[in-house]
Scaffold this active site. Sequence first.
Site, PDB file in Angstrom:
ATOM      1  CG  LEU A 197     -23.391  61.679  49.084  1.00  0.00           C
ATOM      2  CD1 LEU A 197     -23.491  61.970  50.150  1.00  0.00           C
ATOM      3  CD2 LEU A 197     -24.266  60.876  48.788  1.00  0.00           C
TER       4      LEU A 197
ATOM      5  CB  ALA B 156     -18.504  77.327  44.925  1.00  0.00           C
ATOM      6  CG  ASN B 157     -17.318  76.940  49.069  1.00  0.00           C
ATOM      7  OD1 ASN B 157     -16.404  77.375  48.316  1.00  0.00           O
ATOM      8  ND2 ASN B 157     -18.742  76.981  49.089  1.00  0.00           N
TER       9      ASN B 157
ATOM     10  CB  VAL C  20     -20.571  65.915  49.468  1.00  0.00           C
ATOM     11  CG1 VAL C  20     -20.516  64.790  50.762  1.00  0.00           C
ATOM     12  CG2 VAL C  20     -19.778  67.713  50.313  1.00  0.00           C
TER      13      VAL C  20
ATOM     14  CG  ASP D 255     -26.138  79.185  49.027  1.00  0.00           C
ATOM     15  OD1 ASP D 255     -27.223  79.566  48.526  1.00  0.00           O
ATOM     16  OD2 ASP D 255     -24.972  78.240  48.661  1.00  0.00           O
TER      17      ASP D 255
HETATM   18  N1  LIG Z   1     -23.571  65.136  55.269  1.00  0.00           N
HETATM   19  C1  LIG Z   1     -24.790  64.827  53.877  1.00  0.00           C
HETATM   20  N2  LIG Z   1     -25.563  63.787  53.189  1.00  0.00           N
HETATM   21  C2  LIG Z   1     -26.038  63.839  52.274  1.00  0.00           C
HETATM   22  N3  LIG Z   1     -25.649  64.167  51.392  1.00  0.00           N
HETATM   23  C3  LIG Z   1     -24.823  65.501  51.798  1.00  0.00           C
HETATM   24  C4  LIG Z   1     -24.113  65.843  52.643  1.00  0.00           C
HETATM   25  N4  LIG Z   1     -23.603  66.767  52.530  1.00  0.00           N
HETATM   26  C5  LIG Z   1     -23.210  66.948  50.994  1.00  0.00           C
HETATM   27  N5  LIG Z   1     -23.923  66.724  50.756  1.00  0.00           N
HETATM   28  C6  LIG Z   1     -24.756  66.725  48.724  1.00  0.00           C
HETATM   29  O1  LIG Z   1     -23.980  67.187  48.711  1.00  0.00           O
HETATM   30  C7  LIG Z   1     -24.250  68.172  47.164  1.00  0.00           C
HETATM   31  C8  LIG Z   1     -23.315  69.750  47.440  1.00  0.00           C
HETATM   32  O2  LIG Z   1     -22.453  69.289  49.006  1.00  0.00           O
HETATM   33  P1  LIG Z   1     -22.483  70.783  49.791  1.00  0.00           P
HETATM   34  O3  LIG Z   1     -23.858  71.558  49.285  1.00  0.00           O
HETATM   35  O4  LIG Z   1     -21.825  71.119  50.989  1.00  0.00           O
HETATM   36  O5  LIG Z   1     -21.228  71.293  48.689  1.00  0.00           O
HETATM   37  P2  LIG Z   1     -21.019  73.058  48.279  1.00  0.00           P
HETATM   38  O6  LIG Z   1     -19.223  73.157  47.171  1.00  0.00           O
HETATM   39  O7  LIG Z   1     -20.822  73.699  49.223  1.00  0.00           O
HETATM   40  O8  LIG Z   1     -21.657  73.330  46.944  1.00  0.00           O
HETATM   41  P3  LIG Z   1     -22.195  74.803  47.622  1.00  0.00           P
HETATM   42  O9  LIG Z   1     -22.399  75.371  45.990  1.00  0.00           O
HETATM   43  O10 LIG Z   1     -23.594  74.287  47.631  1.00  0.00           O
HETATM   44  O11 LIG Z   1     -21.861  76.223  47.950  1.00  0.00           O
HETATM   45  C9  LIG Z   1     -25.490  68.548  48.111  1.00  0.00           C
HETATM   46  O12 LIG Z   1     -26.013  68.630  47.474  1.00  0.00           O
HETATM   47  C10 LIG Z   1     -26.276  67.784  48.647  1.00  0.00           C
HETATM   48  O13 LIG Z   1     -26.468  66.860  47.368  1.00  0.00           O
END
Ligand SMILES: Nc1ncnc2c1ncn2[C@@H]1O[C@H](COP(=O)(O)OP(=O)(O)OP(=O)(O)O)[C@@H](O)[C@H]1O
Lengths: 324, 246
Positions: free
Chosen positions: A35, A39-40, A43, A149
């Site tokens: 999905l 950075a962290n 998904v 954020d």
């Molecule tokens: N529960 C969910 N349902 C649907 N899509 C999701 C869900 N959680 C995350 N995503 C998708 O996955 C992407 C990345 O998830 P997330 O933002 O949690 O990752 P991150 O590693 O924290 O990224 P960031 O660099 O934004 O901190 C989101 O932008 C979204 O498109």
Amino acid sequence: MAMSHTSKNRLCNLPTGTVVTGKWHGRSYRLLRRLGSGANGVVYLAESGRTRVAVKLSDDYASLASEMNILRRFSKVQGAALGPSLLEADDWQSPFARETIPFYVMEYIEGENFASFIRRRGKEWAPVLVVQLLSVLERLHQEGWVFGDLKPDNLIITGPPPSVRLLDVGGTTMQGRAVKEFTELYDRGYWGLGSRKAEPSYDLFAAAMVMISSCCPGPIEKKGDGRAQLLAIIEADRFLAQYKDVLQKALDGRYQKAADMRRDLLAASSRQTSTKNERKAAPGRRSRRQAKRRGKARGIVETVVIAAALLGAYGLYIYWQLAM
Amino acid sequence: MRTGTLRQILLITDGCSNHGEDPAAMAALAREQGITVNVIGVLDKDAMDESGRREIEAIAAAGGGMSQVVYAKQLSQTVQMVTRQAMTQTLQGLVNRELKQILGSDVSLEDLPPDKRGQVMEVVDELGETVALDVLILIDTSGSMKTKLPTVKEALVDLSLSLNARMGENRFSVFIFPGKRAHAEKMIDWTPRIEELTAVFPKLASGGLTPTGPALREAIAYFDRKRSLRSWISGGDEPYIEESSL
Ligand SMILES: Nc1ncnc2c1ncn2[C@@H]1O[C@H](COP(=O)(O)OP(=O)(O)OP(=O)(O)O)[C@@H](O)[C@H]1O
Ligand SMILES: [Mg+2]
């Protein structure tokens, strides 16, 4: 801590069908597709039995644990869905890494990215969705949090009817502390318009930026005096200019409460309905739709012509066969 | 739990050292004294050469800190991220040690059941917010860094913005190397406001040698001097009183 390069690459490219099994609870999740990643962590959309869920994997135990803390707190808030609900937390003994990989499982929120929704459906949706967003923020602030954020990537539009949900609680911070995670463009500190203390006005600045960036065609990059630049962008855009007062007040940190900004944005939106601008915009859309319909009609004609030609050819063929 | 003040050195450079001791050895020395060394490699356009990258990683590994190689444009975001993450890492180490004492065995965050980790992280987050932090910023101003210095300055102002939003106290000091008289030259003494940097930066002159190792050694010594002086004057929590000579 940010993921190392190799493990991040591996985690981001798990093939469809990979089964992630938790070593503590023993449940399995079959990955369907990625999905998103950031950075962290990364998904995936996954299925567990018949239910579809979102699974977040990372090699950073600490940040995953922090995020789960927040999701857990959010799930206790009555009457409002502040983020995806947390379903499970576990560790995966993956075949390719010697170490175990922690993950958590959450509700899958099906929907469209904020920016692409606006691009597809029109700018007039931006204030509508931001008004919705402000209701969610108001609730979140009442509970003593700041989202941190806030940006289009972390917003998802579900529906119908279209409604905004928050994703990625990595930046969510207790009020009074330093905002944990942010993105430059939506960060008032970067624009020289305030501190990084977690207070409601921090989110409201970002909410204004969400509206500005989603209505503004090109990429925005800070040059020199940030405030003057943002105001110039607002004034240069016919649509945004109608919301100048609200946006400016939010950028300057003069809203203490999301509810106040919401009220003003609503008032400004309802004032717009009868302006020239909107009326001009509407026919444009109608003609586009007509163009599409016309296109469809042409398609039907083409199909009929081709079918007739084929029939004719077939007739000739039969005639020819018989004549032999 | 008492942690005192977290101490970090943030080294910003764009290449290899070419003079004096091995900087990784000096970083190891810092670590032995409870000072974490983080390194940020700044690129212009082209990729950093392999030996530069290796040196940066080696220094951070020996100094118990983090390293990152970035383009000048991403510097602000990176500087604040690396500093925060290194802080969390150190605190996590402290909390893990505490856990070991409580649970008696070799237990860390990873060994706990996932549902219990949150409690540990809450303690880490709380400490990260409230602990006092001293960051000594050590900037390479040799030749090739010259064009990048305005970006470095911006990144440091941004860093103070992030850290000063915390509830805990911060102190920054800035050294550059090579210095005129010593390997490392003090630009700013311990201060909570890094913005003072603006006045100093335009005057920087760049030289030929890159004595990263010796500069690190002098930076460590400065930490020590500061600490001994502080504990001499008071219990340690009083604001630092500047020395008149140096
Ligand atoms: N529960 C969910 N349902 C649907 N899509 C999701 C869900 N959680 C995350 N995503 C998708 O996955 C992407 C990345 O998830 P997330 O933002 O949690 O990752 P991150 O590693 O924290 O990224 P960031 O660099 O934004 O901190 C989101 O932008 C979204 O498109
Ligand atoms: Mg995200």
